[in-house]
Structures are given as structure tokens and as C-alpha cells.
Design an enzyme around this catalytic site. Structure first.
Site, PDB file in Angstrom:
ATOM      1  N   THR A 212       0.848  -1.196   0.000  1.00  0.00           N
ATOM      2  CA  THR A 212       0.000   0.000   0.000  1.00  0.00           C
ATOM      3  C   THR A 212       0.884   1.246   0.000  1.00  0.00           C
ATOM      4  OG1 THR A 212      -1.835  -1.015   1.123  1.00  0.00           O
ATOM      5  CG2 THR A 212      -1.468   1.271   1.650  1.00  0.00           C
TER       6      THR A 212
ATOM      7  N   GLY B 247     -10.580  -1.943   4.020  1.00  0.00           N
ATOM      8  CA  GLY B 247      -9.597  -1.926   5.099  1.00  0.00           C
ATOM      9  C   GLY B 247      -9.581  -0.592   5.824  1.00  0.00           C
TER      10      GLY B 247
HETATM   11  N1  ASP Z   1      -3.839  -1.308   5.112  1.00  0.00           N
HETATM   12  C1  ASP Z   1      -4.119  -1.894   3.822  1.00  0.00           C
HETATM   13  C2  ASP Z   1      -5.399  -2.669   3.893  1.00  0.00           C
HETATM   14  O1  ASP Z   1      -5.588  -3.426   4.822  1.00  0.00           O
HETATM   15  C3  ASP Z   1      -3.024  -2.770   3.344  1.00  0.00           C
HETATM   16  C4  ASP Z   1      -1.626  -2.234   3.548  1.00  0.00           C
HETATM   17  O2  ASP Z   1      -1.425  -1.212   4.168  1.00  0.00           O
HETATM   18  O3  ASP Z   1      -0.687  -2.847   3.073  1.00  0.00           O
HETATM   19  O4  ASP Z   1      -6.205  -2.557   3.005  1.00  0.00           O
END
Ligand code: ASP
Length: 297
Positions: A180, A210
């Protein structure tokens, strides 16, 4: 006041991808140096990260469990309490720019088909963010699951309950599973902005959202600073992470200590990372490798 630009490429992303974070931070610096504010700078950095296919945001976003669908989440918040977000948006190049347009509406968060239609109404063209890298990441994830469930994972929740989640959230794969992106900027006038943009995690039902588009979870900004989080979204939401860390800044806790305390709220098995900027300082922290960059001017 000195400006600060912090960018990341996701908790558990390799340091080798930090060049993409450096380029993104440089794009933000160009915006600040030509008179732009923290918001414009954070958006410029995030667009650059979304356009880099190595990261799981915009182009290169993860496929959902069905192997076809890409649904993306993004948000942006400024220190004057403006906030905009989209969740499960499809077929756009830069979800963070759509999130920024949501700021101009009376709403905070627009989701699903509504978000995609809103993007079209704002003039964002249809775009397929699927990459070969995302396809092979999905294929590896499916191979890893083989034999662990006996149902149709794309449509049925029950088989997921048999899965050894802790192992899967950390399964060894190269490139890693999340990546991300996000940015935090403090400009020379002491204004702050924070962004997050993601294609989500690997094992996701359609419609899963998320932390990234949720105010106070994936991002938060206020007069005391700005925070962007990355990692396992469900765990970040449970801890209301970005607002929790922001509150520590407001109490006068230095950015580095607030970031470390935020990471310490998670068990070792959960990937998590933070970008934190306060009026006096800034910090990048993660319990994994995390591609990132910092420019202070
Ligand atoms: N926080 C993001 C999610 O859970 C994923 C990530 O940060 O890598 O959608």
C-alpha cells in the site's frame, strides 16, 4: 517552519523499492517549492506512487480473491479537518484524486459503484489497473491456499474460517503481499496533509474495506500533525491507529515516540507501519521492512 515530506510503499515492502518513494517525495517537494500547499504536495506524491506498478495502489493493485476484480480504497485528510475517501472503487487510474474530489462534496466517503460513477462524473476516464505482477501475485497466493479450505472462497465466507490466518497474512512471497502507499506532508506554513491508497490485502472478499479510507484508522490530520498507517487493515481499524497516534502528538509526545508507541500496540505477527509528522518533528516506523522516503527542507 521547516517542511517535511514522508512517503511509504507499504509495511513489508522491500527497501529496494524506496527509489519509488524518493521520487514521490521529490514530486511533493517540487509542489511545495513552487508555492503549493501540504494537500497538493501529498496528492502529487501519492499519484506518483499509484502510477508505479511495483506498489499495490492504482496501477499494480491486488486482485480480489476471484482473480478478476480490482477494488481500491484511498483517502486524504488535511489539518483543517477536510477529509475525502473512496472505497471499493473500480477502473480508475488514481483513486487518491477521486478521494480529493469527495472533499468538495458534503460527504466523507463514497463506495463501490457509487464511487466509480462519481469518478466518471468528475471526468476521470475508465482505466484498467491490472498488471502482470498483480496476476502472478494472485496466482502465488492461490497456490499457497491450496488444500486449506474446501469451498468456494470467492463467494462463501465459511471456508475462510478454516484458514490459518496468522500464517497466511505473513506468507513468504516475493514480491511481498501488501505494498500500500501513503504520504504525510507538513508545509512551511504548518499545514498538514495525510494520504493512503491501496488495492487492499491478498485474501479479500469482494467489497472488503480496510483501514485506508477510514478517518482515524488509516489517516488522520489536525493542527498538531498528520499520520498515515499501513499494514493489516482490520488490525489497524481495531486500534483506531491514526487518531490514537495523533492524540499523542496533541499531548506533546514527540513524533518518533508516538510512532514507536503506535507500532508497539500490535503483536509481532501483524505487519504495521506509520508515517508521523508533528509541528516539531517527523518519524517513519514499522515492524517490517518498509520502502519509504523522507525529505526535510
Ligand atoms: N492497510 C491496507 C489494507 O488493509 C493494506 C496495507 O497497508 O498494506 O487494506
Amino acid at each position: 517552519m521547516k517542511y517535511a515530506i514522508l512517503t511509504h510503499g507499504g509495511a513489508a515492502s522491500p527497501h529496494a523499492h524506496s527509489d519509488g518513494c524518493v521520487k514521490a517525495a521529490e514530486a511533493a517537494r517540487d509542489v511545495l517549492e513552487s508555492g503549493g500547499d501540504a494537500l497538493s504536495a501529498a496528492l502529487a506524491a501519492t499519484v506518483m506512487l499509484e502510477d508505479d506498478p511495483r506498489f499495490n495502489a492504482g496501477t499494480g493493485s491486488n486482485l480480489r480473491f476471484d482473480g478478476k476484480t480490482i477494488e481500491m480504497d484511498a483517502s486524504v485528510m488535511t489539518s483543517d479537518a477536510r477529509f475525502g475517501a473512496v472505497a471499493c472503487i473500480e477502473r480508475v487510474k488514481n483513486p487518491v484524486l477521486v478521494a480529493a474530489r469527495v472533499m468538495e462534496t458534503p460527504h466523507l466517503l463514497i463506495v463501490g459503484d457509487g464511487a466509480t460513477s462519481f469518478a466518471r462524473a468528475c471526468g476521470f476516464d475508465a482505466y484498467d489497473p491490472t498488471t502482470e505482477g498483480a496476476r502472478s501475485k494472485h496466482a502465488r497466493a492461490m497456490a499457497d491456499l491450496r488444500g486449506q479450505g474446501d469451498g468456494d472462497f470467492a463467494t462463501d465466507v465459511a471456508p475462510w474460517q478454516k484458514i490459518d490466518w496468522p500464517r497466511l497474512w505473513n506468507f513468504a512471497s516475493e514480491p511481498p503481499i501488501q505494498d500500500t502507499v501513503g504520504a504525510v506532508v507538513r508545509d512551511g506554513q504548518g499545514r498538514f496533509a495525510a494520504t493512503a491508497s491501496t488495492g487492499g490485502t491478498v485474501y479479500m472478499l469482494r467489497g472488503r474495506v480496510g483501514d485506508s479510507p477510514l478517518m482515524g484508522c488509516g489517516v488522520y490530520a489536525g493542527p498538531a500533525g498528520a499520520v498515515a498507517a499501513t499494514g493489516v487493515g482490520e488490525e489497524i481499524v481495531r486500534r483506531f491507529l491514526a487518531k490514537t497516534v495523533y492524540d499523542w502528538l496533541e499531548e506533546g509526545i514527540p513524533a518518533a515516540r508516538a510512532a514507536q508507541r503506535g507500532i508497539a500496540k500490535f503483536p509481532e505477527i501483524v505487519d504495521v507501519g506509520l508515517l508521523v509528522a508533528s509541528r516539531e518533528g517527523q518519524a517513519i516506523a514499522s515492524n517490517r521492512n518498509m520502502a519509504s522516503a523522507l525529505i526535510v527542507g
